[in-house]
Scaffold this motif. Sequence first.
Motif, PDB file in Angstrom:
ATOM      1  N   LYS A 299       0.866  -1.191   0.000  1.00  0.00           N
ATOM      2  CA  LYS A 299       0.000   0.000   0.000  1.00  0.00           C
ATOM      3  C   LYS A 299       0.894   1.230   0.000  1.00  0.00           C
ATOM      4  CE  LYS A 299      -4.157  -1.467   2.423  1.00  0.00           C
ATOM      5  NZ  LYS A 299      -4.961  -1.304   3.627  1.00  0.00           N
ATOM      6  N   PHE A 353      -6.880   6.205  -6.947  1.00  0.00           N
ATOM      7  CA  PHE A 353      -6.824   6.995  -5.710  1.00  0.00           C
ATOM      8  C   PHE A 353      -7.975   7.995  -5.636  1.00  0.00           C
ATOM      9  CE2 PHE A 353      -2.672   5.202  -6.307  1.00  0.00           C
ATOM     10  CZ  PHE A 353      -2.307   4.819  -5.021  1.00  0.00           C
ATOM     11  N   ASP A 363       1.141  11.223   7.988  1.00  0.00           N
ATOM     12  CA  ASP A 363       2.390  10.471   8.032  1.00  0.00           C
ATOM     13  C   ASP A 363       3.216  10.600   6.764  1.00  0.00           C
ATOM     14  OD1 ASP A 363       2.046   9.378  10.608  1.00  0.00           O
ATOM     15  OD2 ASP A 363       0.456   8.139   9.787  1.00  0.00           O
TER      16      ASP A 363
END
Length: 429
Positions: A299, A353, A363
């Motif tokens: 991922k 996406f 992150d």
Amino acid sequence: MNKKATISIDGKNYDFPVLEGTVGPDTIDITKLYALTNNFTIDPGFTSTASCESSITYIDGDKGECYYRGYPMDELAEKSTFLEVVHLLWNGSLPTKDEWFEYSEAIKNHTMVHEQMKSFFNGFRRGSHPMAILTSVVAAMSAFYPDSTDVNDLDQRKIAARRMIAKVPTLAAMAYKYSIGQPFIYPDNSLDYSENFLQMTFGVPAEKYKINKVLSRALDKIFILHADHEQNASTSTVRLAASSGVNPFASISSGFTSLWGPLHGGANEAALNMLREIGDVKNIPKFIEKAKDKNDPFKLMGFGHRVYKNYDPRAKVMQKTCHEVLSEIGKKDDKILQVALELEKIALKDDYFIEKKLYPNIDFYSGITLNAMGFPSTMFTPLFAVARTAGWIAHWKEMYLDPKNRIGRPRQLYIGEKPRKFLELKDRS
Ligand code: ACO
């Protein structure tokens, strides 16, 4: 008019109240469902389940907005300080001048840890992951500070919370120092919260540590961005652990444990490793294809979020902070940052996406930023934990003040064997 929801089971209708929050989706109160219908609900991963009422943080996942006690979190990151935000999360309001004086002095009074805790660290193997040390030493605070473990005593609750806010950075810096074989550095209360953390982490007794204001401000912002995020995995873990009435240090240490996982607090480390593995913008298409391949477990780390179906507002501030830090240390053209920027650009234009509403999360840029500040990747989750301690203690307090609070005890849909007869070993074929 009070809203209600009707559930029909085998032709019989049951009404349930629909609760309205200040903002956000309404919530069907099914507390009486089992008593009335003998049915449970099932919701693995809690996608549609609110576990409590809360007034701390509100996230609008579709718009990509996050508010602490009603204030936009990105505005707090720009204009406030982490310690003010801790006060806000705990008390519900930003401190007045008097409150600020009392609060900041009180936190300073608690920055040192019991001297005997040093020998506790010595039990760990050198090179241990700082999170492995931290999960244990935070729980061990209950042994060192037994005078603030009574959860039914309001004063003890306040002292325990202040101790954790003040001492967790000291313990995190100690875990790092121990893991690299350097002496522990005591807190310096003439410094602010983030400056102090930097000097305890990077200072050495042989020379005076020089504070870089751009870096300490960047760290303070990073702490604010990570301070709370409503009922995420680690916060829910803290609430569930605390619901049994266990002492505050044990409850908060359960948050550390949950945060450590790569799908939660460990994702920044994983995101930086991924960007390094990609290494060059020319390799991006290959990794994008891997991320889209259903048969490949890969991922894009730092992408996607359970709640945000838009750009994570924390990622926006983090991207800006990343540029500030890299420019301060003369690494504006950092190759990994170029890979990150290009990867983001390509992914945001890719149908996969776009359809799945996968955007960069906090992150994605935090690993690059923290690495540029000198933190090794093993310190990324401890830094997140230092910040999230603010949220954990606020939720912990809120849970105790909630008259509806009961021990957390989910049910299950049992799919195992029906009751069966025990056979002696000699009779089993
Ligand atoms: N890269 C590629 N595909 C993805 C990604 C990703 N980063 N994230 C989700 N998807 C896909 C899933 O494969 C799934 O596809 P499917 O519908 O075809 O099966 C779909 O998008 C939905 O994803 P889920 O994993 O079901 O979403 P969930 O809400 O359970 O998970 C999570 C959210 C864990 C954050 C996920 O997006 C992920 O693993 N991201 C990478 C790890 C990460 O960055 N974690 C940090 C989260 S922020 C934080 O903790 C501070």
